[in-house]
Design a protein around this motif. Structure first.
Motif, PDB file in Angstrom:
ATOM      1  N   VAL A  15     -17.575   6.856   1.941  1.00 39.26           N
ATOM      2  CA  VAL A  15     -17.683   6.223   0.621  1.00 39.26           C
ATOM      3  C   VAL A  15     -16.307   6.106  -0.030  1.00 39.26           C
ATOM      4  N   GLU A  16     -15.544   7.180  -0.030  1.00 41.72           N
ATOM      5  CA  GLU A  16     -14.214   7.154  -0.637  1.00 41.72           C
ATOM      6  C   GLU A  16     -13.287   6.194   0.101  1.00 41.72           C
ATOM      7  N   LEU A  17     -13.321   6.193   1.421  1.00 49.41           N
ATOM      8  CA  LEU A  17     -12.479   5.306   2.210  1.00 49.41           C
ATOM      9  C   LEU A  17     -12.820   3.844   1.929  1.00 49.41           C
ATOM     10  N   PHE A  18     -14.092   3.498   2.004  1.00 50.88           N
ATOM     11  CA  PHE A  18     -14.494   2.098   1.833  1.00 50.88           C
ATOM     12  C   PHE A  18     -14.176   1.572   0.443  1.00 50.88           C
ATOM     13  N   PHE A  19     -14.550   2.305  -0.587  1.00 53.14           N
ATOM     14  CA  PHE A  19     -14.356   1.782  -1.935  1.00 53.14           C
ATOM     15  C   PHE A  19     -12.896   1.858  -2.380  1.00 53.14           C
ATOM     16  N   THR A  20     -12.118   2.814  -1.872  1.00 51.63           N
ATOM     17  CA  THR A  20     -10.680   2.799  -2.127  1.00 51.63           C
ATOM     18  C   THR A  20     -10.060   1.585  -1.461  1.00 51.63           C
ATOM     19  N   PHE A  21     -10.506   1.289  -0.246  1.00 48.78           N
ATOM     20  CA  PHE A  21     -10.049   0.102   0.480  1.00 48.78           C
ATOM     21  C   PHE A  21     -10.317  -1.157  -0.341  1.00 48.78           C
ATOM     22  N   VAL A  22     -11.526  -1.309  -0.841  1.00 43.69           N
ATOM     23  CA  VAL A  22     -11.898  -2.483  -1.636  1.00 43.69           C
ATOM     24  C   VAL A  22     -11.040  -2.565  -2.898  1.00 43.69           C
ATOM     25  N   HIS A  87     -11.731  13.884  -0.076  1.00 38.81           N
ATOM     26  CA  HIS A  87     -11.333  12.862  -1.039  1.00 38.81           C
ATOM     27  C   HIS A  87      -9.927  12.351  -0.740  1.00 38.81           C
ATOM     28  N   LEU A  88      -8.995  13.269  -0.492  1.00 40.59           N
ATOM     29  CA  LEU A  88      -7.619  12.862  -0.242  1.00 40.59           C
ATOM     30  C   LEU A  88      -7.492  12.035   1.036  1.00 40.59           C
ATOM     31  N   VAL A  89      -8.133  12.471   2.103  1.00 42.61           N
ATOM     32  CA  VAL A  89      -8.063  11.731   3.370  1.00 42.61           C
ATOM     33  C   VAL A  89      -8.724  10.359   3.229  1.00 42.61           C
ATOM     34  N   GLY A  90      -9.892  10.306   2.615  1.00 39.25           N
ATOM     35  CA  GLY A  90     -10.570   9.034   2.413  1.00 39.25           C
ATOM     36  C   GLY A  90      -9.751   8.073   1.575  1.00 39.25           C
ATOM     37  N   ASN A  91      -9.163   8.582   0.500  1.00 43.91           N
ATOM     38  CA  ASN A  91      -8.346   7.736  -0.377  1.00 43.91           C
ATOM     39  C   ASN A  91      -7.097   7.235   0.327  1.00 43.91           C
ATOM     40  N   LEU A  92      -6.413   8.132   1.018  1.00 43.38           N
ATOM     41  CA  LEU A  92      -5.182   7.729   1.696  1.00 43.38           C
ATOM     42  C   LEU A  92      -5.452   6.748   2.830  1.00 43.38           C
ATOM     43  N   LEU A  93      -6.466   7.002   3.628  1.00 41.12           N
ATOM     44  CA  LEU A  93      -6.799   6.079   4.718  1.00 41.12           C
ATOM     45  C   LEU A  93      -7.237   4.719   4.176  1.00 41.12           C
ATOM     46  N   GLY A  94      -8.061   4.718   3.151  1.00 40.15           N
ATOM     47  CA  GLY A  94      -8.498   3.464   2.555  1.00 40.15           C
ATOM     48  C   GLY A  94      -7.328   2.657   2.010  1.00 40.15           C
ATOM     49  N   ALA A  95      -6.398   3.321   1.345  1.00 41.27           N
ATOM     50  CA  ALA A  95      -5.235   2.639   0.786  1.00 41.27           C
ATOM     51  C   ALA A  95      -4.308   2.113   1.881  1.00 41.27           C
ATOM     52  N   VAL A  96      -4.098   2.899   2.915  1.00 41.87           N
ATOM     53  CA  VAL A  96      -3.240   2.462   4.022  1.00 41.87           C
ATOM     54  C   VAL A  96      -3.861   1.279   4.757  1.00 41.87           C
ATOM     55  N   LEU A  97      -5.153   1.329   4.997  1.00 40.13           N
ATOM     56  CA  LEU A  97      -5.830   0.206   5.660  1.00 40.13           C
ATOM     57  C   LEU A  97      -5.756  -1.063   4.804  1.00 40.13           C
ATOM     58  N   ALA A  98      -5.937  -0.930   3.508  1.00 41.80           N
ATOM     59  CA  ALA A  98      -5.859  -2.083   2.614  1.00 41.80           C
ATOM     60  C   ALA A  98      -4.447  -2.664   2.589  1.00 41.80           C
ATOM     61  N   ALA A  99      -3.451  -1.806   2.535  1.00 44.38           N
ATOM     62  CA  ALA A  99      -2.064  -2.284   2.533  1.00 44.38           C
ATOM     63  C   ALA A  99      -1.741  -2.987   3.851  1.00 44.38           C
ATOM     64  N   GLY A 100      -2.197  -2.428   4.962  1.00 49.33           N
ATOM     65  CA  GLY A 100      -1.980  -3.069   6.254  1.00 49.33           C
ATOM     66  C   GLY A 100      -2.643  -4.430   6.332  1.00 49.33           C
ATOM     67  N   LEU A 101      -3.873  -4.512   5.854  1.00 43.32           N
ATOM     68  CA  LEU A 101      -4.589  -5.786   5.839  1.00 43.32           C
ATOM     69  C   LEU A 101      -3.875  -6.792   4.947  1.00 43.32           C
ATOM     70  N   PHE A 102      -3.433  -6.335   3.810  1.00 43.93           N
ATOM     71  CA  PHE A 102      -2.724  -7.209   2.876  1.00 43.93           C
ATOM     72  C   PHE A 102      -1.447  -7.757   3.502  1.00 43.93           C
ATOM     73  N   LEU A 103      -0.670  -6.896   4.136  1.00 46.34           N
ATOM     74  CA  LEU A 103       0.573  -7.343   4.759  1.00 46.34           C
ATOM     75  C   LEU A 103       0.319  -8.269   5.944  1.00 46.34           C
ATOM     76  N   ALA A 104      -0.758  -8.033   6.658  1.00 42.66           N
ATOM     77  CA  ALA A 104      -1.051  -8.839   7.834  1.00 42.66           C
ATOM     78  C   ALA A 104      -1.577 -10.226   7.482  1.00 42.66           C
ATOM     79  N   PHE A 105      -2.315 -10.354   6.382  1.00 44.54           N
ATOM     80  CA  PHE A 105      -2.998 -11.612   6.086  1.00 44.54           C
ATOM     81  C   PHE A 105      -2.595 -12.278   4.782  1.00 44.54           C
ATOM     82  N   ASP A 106      -1.574 -11.802   4.143  1.00 41.11           N
ATOM     83  CA  ASP A 106      -1.140 -12.395   2.889  1.00 41.11           C
ATOM     84  C   ASP A 106      -0.323 -13.656   3.173  1.00 41.11           C
ATOM     85  N   LEU A 107      -0.985 -14.687   3.647  1.00 43.71           N
ATOM     86  CA  LEU A 107      -0.313 -15.904   4.082  1.00 43.71           C
ATOM     87  C   LEU A 107       0.251 -16.707   2.921  1.00 43.71           C
TER      88      LEU A 107
END
Length: 122
Positions: A15-22, A87-107
């Motif tokens: 839950v923390e990973l997914f919604f932090t990602f969003v 909470h910390l692991v979920g938040n950090l992983l979600g944020a890192v995944l979102a940043a990676g996605l953003f950098l990869a697809f921010d055309l």
């Protein structure tokens, strides 16, 4: 039968990973876009996204923290110190995944080429 601690931790982590990602995806998409300079709606969009995440998560599974405030919650006795890692692991992983996605697809704003140009300029 109630869930075990391991099952509860896994649920909180997801839950923390997914919604932090969003939340981070939305924040990065609206606040760093060069195609909308000077717009004042960024805060509203991020706030509405946070509200949507809290309502969707129901708040019951993880407390809907979506940030490292779990440490503060433990300091005041609202959350067990043993539960902080989830909470910390979920938040950090979600944020890192979102940043990676953003950098990869921010055309629109240059995507991966912008990162390469920025690193090359330093």
């Amino acid at each position: 039968m109630s869930p075990t601690v391991a099952e509860d931790s896994a649920l909180v982590l997801v839950v923390e990973l997914f919604f932090t990602f969003v939340l981070v995806c939305v924040a990065l998409a609206v606040s760093t876009s060069r195609s909308h300079p000077g717009n004042g709606f960024y805060g509203h969009v991020v706030g509405l996204s946070l509200a949507g995440c809290v309502f969707a998560a129901g708040g019951g599974a993880s407390g809907a923290a979506f940030n490292p405030a779990a440490v503060g919650m433990s300091m005041i006795g609202e959350l067990s110190w043993l539960a902080v890692w989830v909470h910390l692991v979920g938040n950090l992983l979600g944020a890192v995944l979102a940043a990676g996605l953003f950098l990869a697809f921010d055309l629109d704003d240059g995507g991966p080429d912008r990162v390469a140009r920025t690193r090359g300029a330093a």
